[in-house]
Design a protein around this motif. Structure first.
Motif, PDB file in Angstrom:
ATOM      1  N   VAL A  13      33.076  22.896 -48.814  1.00 50.82           N
ATOM      2  CA  VAL A  13      32.609  22.551 -50.103  1.00 50.82           C
ATOM      3  C   VAL A  13      31.185  23.423 -50.487  1.00 50.82           C
ATOM      4  N   GLU A  14      30.558  23.089 -49.553  1.00 49.12           N
ATOM      5  CA  GLU A  14      29.016  23.689 -49.839  1.00 49.12           C
ATOM      6  C   GLU A  14      29.190  25.480 -49.912  1.00 49.12           C
ATOM      7  N   THR A  15      30.145  25.865 -48.814  1.00 49.10           N
ATOM      8  CA  THR A  15      30.351  27.300 -48.591  1.00 49.10           C
ATOM      9  C   THR A  15      30.949  27.629 -50.086  1.00 49.10           C
ATOM     10  N   LEU A  16      31.792  27.116 -50.646  1.00 45.87           N
ATOM     11  CA  LEU A  16      32.476  27.508 -51.678  1.00 45.87           C
ATOM     12  C   LEU A  16      31.559  27.507 -52.920  1.00 45.87           C
ATOM     13  N   ASP A  17      30.793  26.534 -52.986  1.00 48.71           N
ATOM     14  CA  ASP A  17      29.822  26.283 -54.086  1.00 48.71           C
ATOM     15  C   ASP A  17      28.723  27.653 -54.201  1.00 48.71           C
ATOM     16  N   ARG A  18      28.072  27.937 -52.998  1.00 52.47           N
ATOM     17  CA  ARG A  18      27.151  28.964 -52.794  1.00 52.47           C
ATOM     18  C   ARG A  18      27.740  30.324 -53.200  1.00 52.47           C
ATOM     19  N   LEU A  19      29.162  30.466 -52.543  1.00 54.97           N
ATOM     20  CA  LEU A  19      29.644  31.851 -52.926  1.00 54.97           C
ATOM     21  C   LEU A  19      30.168  32.029 -54.260  1.00 54.97           C
ATOM     22  N   TYR A  20      30.718  31.148 -54.788  1.00 53.35           N
ATOM     23  CA  TYR A  20      31.102  31.046 -56.300  1.00 53.35           C
ATOM     24  C   TYR A  20      29.666  31.417 -57.073  1.00 53.35           C
ATOM     25  N   GLU A  21      28.626  30.886 -56.589  1.00 53.27           N
ATOM     26  CA  GLU A  21      27.354  31.363 -57.439  1.00 53.27           C
ATOM     27  C   GLU A  21      26.865  32.776 -57.304  1.00 53.27           C
ATOM     28  N   GLN A  22      27.267  33.110 -55.957  1.00 54.79           N
ATOM     29  CA  GLN A  22      26.917  34.636 -55.850  1.00 54.79           C
ATOM     30  C   GLN A  22      28.059  35.498 -55.986  1.00 54.79           C
ATOM     31  N   TYR A  23      29.305  35.123 -56.153  1.00 52.21           N
ATOM     32  CA  TYR A  23      30.306  35.972 -56.797  1.00 52.21           C
ATOM     33  C   TYR A  23      31.072  35.268 -57.780  1.00 52.21           C
ATOM     34  N   PRO A  24      30.716  35.142 -58.948  1.00 52.68           N
ATOM     35  CA  PRO A  24      31.313  34.257 -60.051  1.00 52.68           C
ATOM     36  C   PRO A  24      32.614  34.544 -60.237  1.00 52.68           C
ATOM     37  N   GLU A  25      33.092  36.114 -60.054  1.00 52.61           N
ATOM     38  CA  GLU A  25      34.496  36.373 -60.521  1.00 52.61           C
ATOM     39  C   GLU A  25      35.143  37.100 -59.397  1.00 52.61           C
ATOM     40  N   PRO A  26      35.450  36.460 -58.280  1.00 51.64           N
ATOM     41  CA  PRO A  26      36.307  37.047 -57.234  1.00 51.64           C
ATOM     42  C   PRO A  26      37.421  37.407 -57.571  1.00 51.64           C
ATOM     43  N   GLU A  27      37.820  38.658 -57.109  1.00 57.95           N
ATOM     44  CA  GLU A  27      39.186  39.119 -57.532  1.00 57.95           C
ATOM     45  C   GLU A  27      39.424  40.292 -56.307  1.00 57.95           C
ATOM     46  N   ILE A  28      40.864  40.414 -56.482  1.00 53.49           N
ATOM     47  CA  ILE A  28      41.395  41.594 -55.506  1.00 53.49           C
ATOM     48  C   ILE A  28      41.060  42.824 -55.975  1.00 53.49           C
ATOM     49  N   SER A  29      40.629  43.738 -54.944  1.00 52.79           N
ATOM     50  CA  SER A  29      40.098  44.912 -55.241  1.00 52.79           C
ATOM     51  C   SER A  29      41.226  46.334 -55.041  1.00 52.79           C
ATOM     52  N   LEU A 185      36.163  35.369 -52.126  1.00 49.03           N
ATOM     53  CA  LEU A 185      34.742  34.992 -51.607  1.00 49.03           C
ATOM     54  C   LEU A 185      34.326  35.683 -50.543  1.00 49.03           C
ATOM     55  N   LEU A 186      35.227  35.257 -49.340  1.00 52.72           N
ATOM     56  CA  LEU A 186      34.697  35.643 -48.086  1.00 52.72           C
ATOM     57  C   LEU A 186      34.862  37.022 -47.653  1.00 52.72           C
ATOM     58  N   ILE A 187      35.873  37.985 -48.491  1.00 61.70           N
ATOM     59  CA  ILE A 187      35.829  39.184 -48.434  1.00 61.70           C
ATOM     60  C   ILE A 187      34.613  40.061 -48.891  1.00 61.70           C
ATOM     61  N   SER A 188      34.208  39.278 -50.185  1.00 57.59           N
ATOM     62  CA  SER A 188      32.953  39.839 -50.860  1.00 57.59           C
ATOM     63  C   SER A 188      31.725  39.679 -49.804  1.00 57.59           C
ATOM     64  N   HIS A 189      31.669  38.301 -49.293  1.00 59.99           N
ATOM     65  CA  HIS A 189      30.544  38.014 -48.416  1.00 59.99           C
ATOM     66  C   HIS A 189      30.398  38.924 -47.234  1.00 59.99           C
ATOM     67  N   GLY A 190      31.718  39.060 -46.786  1.00 65.76           N
ATOM     68  CA  GLY A 190      31.630  40.097 -45.485  1.00 65.76           C
ATOM     69  C   GLY A 190      31.531  41.411 -45.584  1.00 65.76           C
ATOM     70  N   ARG A 191      31.854  41.817 -46.775  1.00 66.70           N
ATOM     71  CA  ARG A 191      31.430  43.181 -47.018  1.00 66.70           C
ATOM     72  C   ARG A 191      30.058  43.482 -47.423  1.00 66.70           C
ATOM     73  N   ASP A 192      29.404  42.582 -48.039  1.00 64.39           N
ATOM     74  CA  ASP A 192      28.037  42.628 -48.543  1.00 64.39           C
ATOM     75  C   ASP A 192      26.890  42.116 -47.483  1.00 64.39           C
ATOM     76  N   THR A 193      27.274  40.984 -46.645  1.00 69.56           N
ATOM     77  CA  THR A 193      26.424  40.505 -45.993  1.00 69.56           C
ATOM     78  C   THR A 193      26.793  40.359 -44.433  1.00 69.56           C
ATOM     79  N   CYS A 194      27.896  39.472 -44.388  1.00 67.46           N
ATOM     80  CA  CYS A 194      28.204  39.034 -43.033  1.00 67.46           C
ATOM     81  C   CYS A 194      29.371  39.968 -42.269  1.00 67.46           C
ATOM     82  N   THR A 195      28.744  41.228 -42.152  1.00 66.79           N
ATOM     83  CA  THR A 195      29.571  42.209 -41.502  1.00 66.79           C
ATOM     84  C   THR A 195      29.871  42.111 -40.099  1.00 66.79           C
TER      85      THR A 195
END
Length: 227
Positions: A13-29, A185-195
């Motif tokens: 839940v905390e992970t989702l809250d923080r990543l939604y704030e970081q990436y408010p409109e997650p979508e398929i690329s 959300l995790l894809i975006s985080h993985g590409r940007d930060t958690c490589t």
């Protein structure tokens, strides 16, 4: 090293809250305009970047129109059209075979059930989940790609290794309304930060709750051995 929350449910839940704030409109690329184009794009994306796939499909989708065109295509010509994609010979075979089944068995329509989709050549549960979610608006599970696999383990959300077992673990702790978005959300985080090889823990919004953070730790994360 960060300190995870008291339970996996609280952690997610905390992970989702923080990543939604970081990436408010997650979508398929991946770029597509039909269910068939989506299916083909996802087949091509296995062990290949979405950017590379989008570059190839821009021409591919103009050359082949509908499942019958792929079903009747010369396989070597189809392979040549996607030869910058990893495992292009295998994927050409998968696409041709899947489209033959779609044309003959499904009246030219991409199936809308997990069982029918996974019966198609080159389609496993991950691919089927993507097609269901983004082609049919049916959410049956969580898409577990390499980013989801890596980050869910790093965050302590699962200790499983196989995508199927990771998905089973995650659907038990992630709110169902977030199943679709969690992946992006995790894809975006993985590409940007958690490589994969060099996570930027110093610039990570999850660092303080991540048990795999390399800050103030002697653990060498670069080789991925922690996961």
């Amino acid at each position: 090293m960060g300190t995870p929350l008291d339970s996996r449910e609280a952690q997610v839940v905390e992970t989702l809250d923080r990543l939604y704030e970081q990436y408010p409109e997650p979508e398929i690329s991946l770029e597509f305009s039909s269910r068939l184009e989506l299916l083909i794009s996802v087949i091509l994306s296995a062990q290949c970047t979405d950017e590379r796939v989008n570059g190839v499909t821009a021409d591919l989708f103009e050359a082949y129109d509908g499942p019958e065109a792929y079903a009747e295509a010369d396989e070597s010509e189809l392979a040549s059209a996607i030869d910058s994609i990893t495992y292009y010979n295998n994927k050409a075979s998968y696409i041709k075979s899947a489209c033959q089944d779609i044309a003959k068995t499904h009246d030219g329509r991409v199936p809308d059930t997990m069982s029918e989709l996974t019966d198609l050549a080159g389609v496993g549960r991950k691919t089927a989940n993507v097609v269901l979610q983004h082609g049919h608006e049916v959410v049956e599970g969580i898409v577990v790609d390499t980013h989801v696999q890596r980050i869910s383990r790093r965050l302590g959300l699962t200790e499983e290794h196989s995508p199927k077992r990771i998905e089973s673990d995650l659907v038990g702790i992630v709110p169902e309304d977030d199943w679709k978005e969690l992946t992006h959300l995790l894809i975006s985080h993985g590409r940007d930060t958690c490589t994969a090889r060099n996570p930027d823990c110093s610039d990570c919004v999850l660092e303080d709750i991540c048990p795999s953070s390399k800050l103030d730790s002697d653990i060498d994360l670069a080789d991925g051995s922690e996961w």
